[in-house]
Design an enzyme around this catalytic site. Structure first.
Site: not given
Length: 521
Positions: A24, A127-128, A50, A279
């Site tokens: 996200c 986000n998380g 996302g 990444y």
């Protein structure tokens, strides 16, 4: 070579891009003319975080209305010009989704969430992953709260609405103190934009300035998961939201350029996710105060010190080094630079052409052409690989299946030897803070009991070398501006979790006399 390539290709399973799923992206805009248009481009800049779906909420102050649009697919598919025009106002928040909690096809679980309650309108994007999700969910269910989705982000809204604090800002702050785990959050109220980063600082969040883009030439402001979204909107990067910081952007900010700031209590220290550097984040982003490309190149340099290119016989061409497209490219640059500095001759090249027009879905080949799925996405450069010792470098390995498929293609292109190098340690544990890792038993290193010889044999390579956990931390700290100030989470490599992963444990049964969570503070 031909026999080995044929054997590898015969054993291949159906090809599916085997990566960790990004978790996200969030974007917020305050005091900007046609805010939805700016937010749209910010969300496109965060599309890599996302691709499952997206949404946006705008704040039309003149009518005191919040407008919502969300849908399944890429941002360019979800939003058309008419959709953006139907989101008026000078403030907006957006979200690009990959589900970490909640179903993939339940549109009610797509963010941002928008509600009205006693203090007015509120919209939220997150986000998380909340590590105490199970505990909070059980509490709300036992107290009659109706949950509209299975997404952990929804619980923030209930924590805010149920808080006994008087002011809306205090309610937001109170809600964030009840949450544990990873959360970078943007909250839009009728009058403010609030950016929050959890006390551990797991996920990134930064602030930008849109000079002269507001009404009457005033300055606008924005917040984003990564700075690459600011670049797309022509916003100036100001700084990161610090771990545990609650930043308030309001009309006072527009007038004097300063932010009001609160700080959440720190229970477990600071542990920023190192996998953002490995990444997740785009290489052109500033994350945790540093350019991602700079850190990845240092990872490659450290990898070269630990596992340099192999020696070749006298008179032979030096090893040719190339990355798995595209995320390993910057670590490969550092790897080659350090090898040359140490006197290890090698040649840099591009060994694969990656087809940019192929998505995740295409027609499955027949049994006799199983390798077509691989070649549709990646085609090896035969003139680069033919009769050469190849060093193939990747940023990480998940299950190993994609690596095996790509290695087989390199052999099929005529390579004499293939040596595999990985710019991160073996992934051995699942993540509870917002990354969609496979289970422990599915992870490549665990399947081979961490035995490098077994891994190399299964992949079909002459040698394999991982960056060590110590090397990863040392190189990250060396390259990052705040590396010595804030710590990093590497639980997926070591199993040492900075926040207890309560969400994956059996939650305790609530007692009728249990303390009300909203009365704690």
């Amino acid at each position: 070579q031909a026999a080995m390539a044929s054997t590898c290709l015969d054993e291949l399973e159906d090809f599916e891009p085997e990566r960790y799923n990004e978790k996200c992206g969030i974007f917020g805009v305050y005091n900007v003319n046609k805010a939805a248009h700016t937010c749209y481009y910010g969300m496109i800049g965060l599309q890599h975080r996302g691709q499952e779906g997206g949404g946006m909420v705008s704040n039309e102050r003149a009518t005191n209305k919040f407008h919502l649009h969300r849908g399944i697919g890429l941002i360019t598919d979800v939003f058309h010009p008419a959709d953006i025009d139907a989101l008026p106002g000078e403030c907006a928040i957006g979200h690009t989704r990959y589900s970490t909690a909640g179903g993939k096809t339940q549109l009610e679980g797509y963010q941002p969430f928008r509600v009205s309650y006693r203090q007015g309108n509120i919209a939220l994007a997150h986000n998380g992953n909340l590590s105490n999700f199970a505990e909070l969910k059980q509490f709300f269910e036992q107290h009659g709260v109706l949950l509209q989705s299975t997404v952990d982000s929804e619980l923030f809204l209930h924590l805010i609405s149920q808080s006994k604090r008087r002011s809306q800002l205090d309610q937001i702050f109170d809600a964030m103190t009840q949450a544990e785990g990873a959360f970078s959050v943007v909250v839009m109220t009728d009058t403010t934009l609030v950016a929050i980063r959890d006390p551990n600082g797991f996920r990134p969040l930064c602030i930008g300035k849109l000079a002269g883009r507001g009404p009457d030439g005033t300055d606008g402001y924005c917040v984003a998961s990564e700075s690459c979204a600011l670049d797309l909107c022509k916003a100036e990067y100001i700084r990161d939201v610090e771990p545990g910081e609650v930043v308030v952007i309001d009309q006072g900010t527009v007038k004097n350029g300063s932010f009001s700031s609160l700080h959440l209590p720190k229970k477990f220290g600071v542990s920023q996710c190192v996998f953002e550097y490995v990444y997740f984040a785009r290489p052109d982003s500033i994350v945790f105060g540093e350019y991602v490309t700079k850190v990845r190149r240092e990872h490659g340099r450290q990898l070269a010190r630990e596992h340099p290119v192999p020696k070749v016989g006298e008179g032979e061409l030096p090893p040719v080094v190339f990355p798995v497209p595209d995320s390993a490219a910057h670590a490969t640059i550092g790897f080659i630079e350090e090898n040359m500095k140490m006197g290890n001759l090698c040649q840099a090249d591009l060994g694969f052409f990656r087809n940019p027009y192929v998505g995740r879905s295409f027609i499955a080949p027949s049994q006799g052409d199983r390798d077509v799925k691989v070649r549709t996405k990646f085609n090896p450069m035969k003139h680069v690989c033919q009769d050469r010792v190849v060093v193939l470098l990747d940023d990480s390995i998940v299950r190993g299946t994609t690596a095996k498929q790509l290695i087989s293609l390199v052999y099929a292109a005529g390579a004499k030897e293939v040596h595999f190098r990985v710019a991160s340690p073996p992934v051995t544990h699942p993540c509870f803070y917002g990354m969609d890792f496979p289970s422990s038993t599915e992870l490549f290193a665990n399947q081979h009991s961490h035995d490098l010889k077994s891994m190399a044999a299964w992949l079909g390579v002459t040698s394999i070398g991982y960056l060590s956990p110590e090397g990863l931390m040392d190189s990250t700290v060396r390259a990052s501006a705040n590396g010595d100030k804030f710590g990093f989470c590497q639980a997926c490599f070591t199993g040492r979790y900075p926040v207890p992963p309560c969400a994956h444990e059996t939650p305790p049964v609530a007692s009728p006399r249990r303390e009300n969570i909203f009365d704690k503070r």
